[in-house]
Design an enzyme around this catalytic site. Structure first.
Site, short mmCIF file in Angstrom:
data_model
loop_
_atom_site.label_atom_id
_atom_site.label_comp_id
_atom_site.label_asym_id
_atom_site.label_seq_id
_atom_site.Cartn_x
_atom_site.Cartn_y
_atom_site.Cartn_z
N GLU A 110 -1.73 4.90 6.39
CA GLU A 110 -1.32 5.28 5.04
C GLU A 110 -2.48 5.22 4.05
OE1 GLU A 110 1.67 3.58 1.56
OE2 GLU A 110 1.85 2.86 3.62
N ASP A 111 -3.34 4.21 4.19
CA ASP A 111 -4.33 3.94 3.16
C ASP A 111 -5.77 4.25 3.55
OD1 ASP A 111 -2.25 3.02 1.61
OD2 ASP A 111 -2.47 0.93 2.24
#
Length: 720
Positions: free
Chosen positions: A93-94
Site C-alpha cells: 500500500e505504501d
C-alpha cells in the site's frame, strides 16, 4: 490505515534492528522453529528497507507499526505466515513493492494475506464512504478465503487505535466510530474477547473524551475502595469450592469502561449502582465440575431469579461457553460469576485464533471453526446479493450487532439470530429457498404472522409454497443482513425484468407513432445507441426506458434517424399503449385517483418508478399535463383478472350495528376491505373505505349493494 509522513531526515528508518524487534523474535522463539524465526527476521529487514524514510504522525519510524502488529498476533501464538504478513502488511500500500515480489521472496500464502489487508487506494470512488465500504468488502472477501486476513487487520486497527492521539480531532472521531461500528463487533463475532474490549474502550475514549475521563477517574477511585470487599468474597468463594471437592481458580473480574458506560445508558443507572456489582471468574477442570461449582456457589449466596444463562449447553455464535449467574452477595451486593473450563477460557480469550494457538482435534475448537466457516460463507452470499459496497456494509453492520436470540428448528437444532429477528429472518437463516417461498409460520406449535419477533427458546416451523415470492413489505421488519439482501436482490431483479418488458412496449408504441418498423433497426444501430446512452446492454436500455430514465420517443427518433426505417401499414399503426394489469412494479396506479379498469386513463413516465397511471380527470393530470412531454395515452386491455384499490365515502345514520351491515354488504358483493376510517359523532357518520374491485362494473355492483342499506344516506367515489 496511513499514519505516516514521508521525510528526508538524512537517515533511513533505522537500519539497525530495533530493540522491539529483538524482543519480539525472542518471544516468538518460545513456540516457533529456528527456521520460522529466521524467515520472520528476513521479513522484518525487507519491511524496514521498504519503509525507509517513512515516519508515523507521532514521529516514530514507520517500521515500529508493523512490528507492533506482529507482536499483538504473536501473543495469540499465530503461525509464521501470518506474522510475516503482519510485518509486510503495509509495503504494497505504501511503497513500490508488488504482490509478485512478496510472493517470490516469502511465498504465495504470505502474498495473498498481504494483498487481502491492503486497501484499494488506486481506485477512484464517489466519496470517502464508498472507498471505506469497498475496502471493507474486499477485506471480507479475502477473509472468507483465509480468516487470518481479518486477524491481521484487527491487530493493525488495535495498534492504530492505541496510537491515535497524534491525529486531528475530526479524524480521531471518524476512525473511532468506524472501529466501534465495524471492527470491534467483528472481533466479538470471532471470539477475540481481549481485542474486542480494548477496541471498544479506545473508541469510547476518542468518541466521548470528557465522559471517558470522568469515568476513568471515578472507576480508579472506586476500585481502590472496593479492594477489601473483593478479597473477602474471593476467600469465601474459594473455601466453599474447596469444601465441595473442587480444585478451582477464582479471580476478580475487572469491568470494562465502555461496558460500564453502556449499562449506565441502557438501564438508566448511576455510576455507583454499576460499581456495586462485583465480577468473578471461576475456572474448573471439566464440564461436570462447572455445574457442581454452580451448585456450591448458589448454596453460598442466593441466586437472583432470571439472571442465570447456560452458554455451555447453548454456546454463543462465536463459540463462547460459560455458565453465567448473578447472586446476592454480602450486604445485598450483586455478584456476577462466570464458570468455565480451561479450554473454554482459551476460546473465550482467543476465539477463532485458538485454532493456531492450541493445535488439537478438540471437538469445541472444530465446532468453532465450523461456525466461523458458516458465518464467512454467509458473508460471501450476502456480498453476491448486494449490488454495491455501501448496501453490503449496511447488511453486515446489522448482523454484527452483539445481541442474540436462540431459537430451535422443528428438528431441535439451535439457530442464533440477532435480537429483533422475525420468522422471515429465521426462514432465510435456515435456507435461502425457504425464505423466498415462506408464506406462514408456526411458533411453538401455534400459527403466527411472519412478522412475529422471535424470543429465545421459541420453536419455529416455516410453511412454504412453491408459487410464493418475497414480499416488499418484509423489508419493513426483517433485521438480518442475509434476509434484507436476498429480498432486495429479488425485488430488483423482478423490477428490472418488468421494466425491460414495459420499456420494449413503450418503444414499440413510439416506433408505431413514427411509422417505423422495429425489425428494420440493425444490431449495429442498437449497439451504437446503447454505448452512447451509457447502458451496458440493450436490455438495460429498455429497463431504463421502463423506469422513465429515457423517453421512448427520443430513443425511437434516434434509432429511426439511421438508415433502415420503413413505413408501417394502417393495421400496425397505434399510439396508445395497452395496460394489462400484469406489469408488476413497472406500472404503478396513482394513489391520488386510484384508477380501475373502465376508467378513462392517461400515464406519466416518472423517473425510477416507471409508468404511473392516472384517471384523465385527476387533479394531478389537469395541473401538470401541459408542462411535460412525459404524458402518454394508454388504454385498458381486455379480460384483466386482478383486484384494484378504489376509495369510496359513505354518509350513514349513526346507529348501532351499521358498520357491521356495511361490511356484510361489501362482502356480499365479492369485494374486500383494505382500510376503513370513520369521523363524526352526531346524527351522521362519514365512513371512508379503500376497497378491492375488479373494474367499474364490479364497483357499481358494490355501490348498488350498499344503497340497499336504509342507514346509508350518500355514497361517492373518492378522488383527491
Amino acid at each position: 490505515m496511513k499514519e505516516m509522513t514521508m521525510q528526508a531526515r538524512g537517515l533511513s528508518s533505522s537500519s539497525a534492528t530495533l530493540p522491539e524487534a529483538s524482543f519480539l523474535f525472542h518471544e516468538l522463539s518460545s513456540y516457533l522453529t529456528r527456521e520460522d524465526v529466521s524467515e520472520l527476521q528476513n521479513a522484518y529487514l525487507f519491511s524496514q528497507s521498504a519503509h525507509s524514510g517513512q515516519f508515523r504522525q507521532s514521529g516514530e519510524p514507520y517500521i515500529s507499526h508493523p512490528l507492533a502488529v506482529a507482536s499483538i498476533l504473536g501473543k495469540l501464538r499465530l503461525d509464521s505466515q501470518t506474522l510475516a504478513a503482519a510485518l509486510l502488511h503495509d509495503v504494497m500500500e505504501d511503497t513500490h513493492v508488488s504482490k509478485a515480489e512478496i510472493g517470490d521472496r516469502f511465498g504465495k500464502s504470505v502474498a495473498e494475506l498481504v494483498d487481502g489487508v491492503s486497501k484499494l487506494d488506486k481506485i477512484e470512488f464517489q466519496s470517502h464512504a464508498d472507498a471505506q465500504a469497498e475496502n471493507f468488502r474486499k477485506m471480507l472477501l479475502a477473509m472468507a478465503r483465509d480468516v487470518r486476513v481479518i486477524l491481521i487487520k484487527l491487530a493493525d486497527r488495535l495498534h492504530n487505535m492505541r496510537t491515535l492521539e497524534a491525529m486531528r480531532p475530526e479524524k480521531k472521531r471518524r476512525i473511532a466510530r468506524e472501529t466501534m461500528e465495524i471492527y470491534a463487533p467483528i472481533a466479538n463475532r470471532l471470539g477475540l474477547n481481549n481485542i474486542y474490549h480494548e477496541l471498544q474502550d479506545l473508541s469510547f475514549r476518542y468518541l466521548y473524551p470528557r465522559r471517558y475521563r470522568v469515568l476513568t477517574n471515578a472507576t480508579r477511585a472506586a476500585r481502590g475502595n472496593r479492594r477489601e470487599m473483593v478479597t473477602k468474597i474471593l476467600d469465601t468463594m474459594k473455601q466453599r469450592l474447596k469444601t465441595a471437592g473442587l480444585d478451582a481458580e477464582v479471580t476478580g473480574r475487572e469491568k470494562q469502561l465502555y461496558s460500564i458506560y453502556k449499562k449506565m445508558v441502557e438501564k438508566h443507572l448511576s455510576f455507583s449502582e454499576i460499581l456495586d456489582i462485583y465480577g468473578f471468574r471461576v475456572i474448573v477442570k471439566d464440564v461436570p465440575s462447572c455445574y457442581i461449582a454452580l451448585g456450591a456457589l448458589h448454596s453460598l449466596y442466593n441466586p437472583i431469579p432470571g439472571k442465570f444463562k447456560d452458554y455451555i449447553a447453548i454456546p454463543k455464535a462465536n463459540g463462547y461457553q460459560s455458565l453465567h449467574s448473578t447472586l446476592w452477595g454480602p450486604y445485598g451486593t450483586p455478584i456476577e460469576i462466570q464458570i468455565r473450563t480451561p479450554e473454554m477460557h482459551r476460546i473465550a480469550e482467543a476465539g477463532v485464533a485458538s485454532h493456531w494457538l492450541y493445535k488439537s482435534s478438540d471437538a469445541d475448537l472444530n465446532d468453532l471453526n465450523m461456525k466461523t466457516h458458516q458465518w464467512l460463507q454467509s458473508l460471501l452470499e450476502t456480498m453476491s446479493d448486494s449490488t454495491d459496497s455501501l448496501e453490503f456494509l449496511e447488511h453486515i453492520k446489522v448482523d454484527l450487532f452483539p445481541g442474540e436470540v436462540y431459537v430451535f428448528t422443528p428438528q431441535g437444532e439451535i439457530l442464533a439470530l440477532p435480537k429483533g429477528s422475525t420468522a422471515v429472518d429465521f426462514a432465510y437463516a435456515v435456507h435461502t429457498d425457504i425464505g423466498d417461498c415462506c408464506v406462514a409460520a408456526k411458533i411453538n406449535g401455534e400459527n403466527a404472522p411472519l412478522r412475529t419477533v422471535l424470543r429465545s427458546g421459541d420453536r419455529v416451523e416455516i410453511v412454504t409454497a412453491s408459487h410464493a415470492k418475497p414480499n416488499p413489505a418484509w423489508l419493513n421488519y426483517v433485521v438480518t443482513g442475509k434476509a434484507r439482501s436476498h429480498i432486495r436482490r429479488f425485488l430488483k431483479t423482478m423490477q428490472y425484468d418488468e421494466s425491460a418488458k414495459l420499456g420494449e412496449r413503450l418503444l414499440n408504441q413510439a416506433f408505431a407513432t413514427l411509422k417505423v418498423d422495429p425489425q428494420t433497426i440493425s444490431e449495429m444501430q442498437w449497439e451504437k445507441l446503447t454505448r452512447e446512452s451509457g447502458a451496458k446492454s440493450r436490455t438495460d436500455l429498455l429497463a431504463d426506458m421502463g423506469l422513465g430514465k429515457h423517453l421512448p420517443a427520443v430513443i425511437a427518433r434516434r434509432l429511426a434517424a439511421s438508415p433502415g426505417e420503413s413505413t408501417l401499414g394502417a393495421s400496425g399503426t397505434t399510439d396508445v399503449i395497452t395496460i394489462l394489469g400484469t406489469e408488476g412494479m413497472a406500472v404503478q396506479f396513482a394513489k391520488c385517483c386510484r384508477p380501475i379498469p373502465g376508467d378513462p386513463v392517461i400515464a406519466f413516465i416518472k423517473k425510477d418508478q416507471g409508468l404511473v397511471i392516472h384517471t384523465d380527470d385527476c387533479l394531478a393530470v389537469t395541473k401538470n399535463k401541459g408542462s411535460s412531454d412525459n404524458w402518454l395515452d394508454v388504454a385498458w386491455g381486455k379480460d384483466i383478472d386482478r383486484q384494484f384499490e378504489v376509495g369510496i365515502k359513505l354518509m350513514v345514520a349513526n346507529q348501532r350495528g351499521v358498520l357491521a351491515r356495511v361490511a356484510a354488504a361489501i362482502a356480499d358483493a365479492d369485494s374486500n376491505i383494505d382500510n376503513v376510517a370513520m369521523e363524526g359523532d352526531g346524527a351522521y357518520t362519514t365512513m371512508n373505505f379503500v376497497l378491492q374491485v375488479r373494474n367499474r362494473h364490479h364497483l357499481a355492483q358494490v355501490i348498488r349493494s350498499l344503497r340497499r342499506i336504509p342507514e346509508v344516506a350518500k355514497i361517492s367515489r373518492v378522488k383527491e
